[in-house]
Design a protein around this motif. Structure first.
Motif, PDB file in Angstrom:
ATOM      1  N   SER A   1     -24.942  37.025 -39.263  1.00  0.00           N
ATOM      2  CA  SER A   1     -23.508  36.791 -39.275  1.00  0.00           C
ATOM      3  C   SER A   1     -22.844  37.346 -38.020  1.00  0.00           C
ATOM      4  N   GLN A   2     -23.215  38.555 -37.631  1.00  0.00           N
ATOM      5  CA  GLN A   2     -22.643  39.184 -36.451  1.00  0.00           C
ATOM      6  C   GLN A   2     -22.987  38.410 -35.186  1.00  0.00           C
TER       7      GLN A   2
ATOM      8  N   ILE B   1     -21.860  31.474 -41.135  1.00  0.00           N
ATOM      9  CA  ILE B   1     -21.237  32.760 -41.455  1.00  0.00           C
ATOM     10  C   ILE B   1     -20.872  32.818 -42.936  1.00  0.00           C
TER      11      ILE B   1
ATOM     12  N   GLN C   1     -17.500  31.865 -33.406  1.00  0.00           N
ATOM     13  CA  GLN C   1     -17.186  31.993 -34.829  1.00  0.00           C
ATOM     14  C   GLN C   1     -16.799  30.657 -35.445  1.00  0.00           C
ATOM     15  N   GLU C   2     -16.079  29.840 -34.705  1.00  0.00           N
ATOM     16  CA  GLU C   2     -15.633  28.552 -35.241  1.00  0.00           C
ATOM     17  C   GLU C   2     -16.810  27.583 -35.375  1.00  0.00           C
TER      18      GLU C   2
ATOM     19  N   GLU D   1     -19.124  28.589 -38.385  1.00  0.00           N
ATOM     20  CA  GLU D   1     -18.371  28.992 -39.575  1.00  0.00           C
ATOM     21  C   GLU D   1     -19.186  28.800 -40.850  1.00  0.00           C
TER      22      GLU D   1
ATOM     23  N   LYS E   1     -20.834  35.286 -34.996  1.00  0.00           N
ATOM     24  CA  LYS E   1     -19.454  35.621 -34.637  1.00  0.00           C
ATOM     25  C   LYS E   1     -19.326  35.915 -33.145  1.00  0.00           C
ATOM     26  N   GLU E   2     -20.318  36.578 -32.587  1.00  0.00           N
ATOM     27  CA  GLU E   2     -20.256  36.922 -31.175  1.00  0.00           C
ATOM     28  C   GLU E   2     -20.362  35.689 -30.287  1.00  0.00           C
TER      29      GLU E   2
END
Length: 250
Positions: free
Chosen positions: A126-127, A141, A134-135, A138, A130-131
């Motif tokens: 997940s991290q 995530i 993120q979009e 999605e 995001k890095e």
């Protein structure tokens, strides 16, 4: 300094102390117990000290003290408490029952560790997403959040829900470890052998553990495998802007 305790040829306990620099007489304490099981934890813990386990039976035990390549041996005689005149057969029954409960505890610890390791991995996925973007990631995530929530629910079966209240609090709902702990407490309090009460508590602990084990196995074989396959199929490409250097002032 390492102090190894043997029952015959079997190593049953290893104690360790930091090397002592000062001169004098020092002691190492053995609680007349064997190596015990690991305890379930919400975090991966690494320790170089053995956990304490069940009490040994009366008998002769061999001690070996090791330091800097040297070994010194001795024997120690463990006797039953003469104040309560325990029955040897009863002590053996308690010893065997305590061993069974320790097996339950270790199995529970192994399952919780497997779940926590996968939760940590899902957090890493997940991290990472995001890095990068993120979009764009999605969906991945959201999948990670869902699998983490499911893992937390399974860990709660063993340890109960996390309670952030201050003070001494206890979950009103029975957990696998509360059942195992209750059975263990009763067994260790019976020097003359287990009774029907202890047998009933052991059966209850086993039933709770079997139910939790079934749920964990089903999760690992189904939901986790699906999630893992989904994550491994995602190609994360990191793009880093290439800088251009110049002596000219901007």
């Amino acid at each position: 300094l390492f102090l190894e305790i043997y029952k015959g040829d079997e190593l049953i306990r290893t104690l360790r102390e930091t090397s002592i620099k000062e001169q004098g007489v020092f002691r190492m304490y053995w609680g007349m117990d064997e190596k015990g099981p690991d305890r379930p934890s919400r975090r991966i813990r690494n320790s170089d000290r053995e956990p304490s386990g069940k009490e040994v039976l009366p008998g002769t035990y061999q001690l070996m003290l090791k330091y800097a390549g040297e070994e010194h041996t001795a024997e120690i005689e463990v006797e039953a408490d003469p104040r309560i005149q325990p029955d040897l057969e009863g002590l053996k029954t308690v010893y065997e029952a305590a061993g069974e409960i320790e097996h339950y505890t270790q199995l529970a610890a192994d399952m919780v560790k497997a779940l926590v390791e996968r939760k940590d991995l899902a957090n890493q996925y997940s991290q990472q997403f995001k890095e990068v973007d993120q979009e764009q990631f999605e969906s991945a995530i959201d999948s990670s959040k869902a699998i983490i929530k499911e893992i937390d629910g399974l860990v709660d079966l063993f340890l109960g829900k996390v309670d952030d209240r201050q003070g001494i609090v206890r979950s009103p709902k029975e957990t696998i470890m509360s059942r195992i702990g209750r059975a263990s407490s009763y067994i260790r309090s019976r020097p003359n052998g287990v009774t029907e009460t202890e047998k009933m508590l052991m059966d209850q602990a086993r039933t709770y553990l079997e139910d939790g084990m079934q749920q964990v196995n089903e999760f690992l074989m189904n939901e986790w495998k699906t999630y893992q396959t989904e994550m491994e199929a995602i190609e994360v490409k990191r793009t880093v802007e290439v800088p251009e250097f110049s002596l000219e002032k901007k």
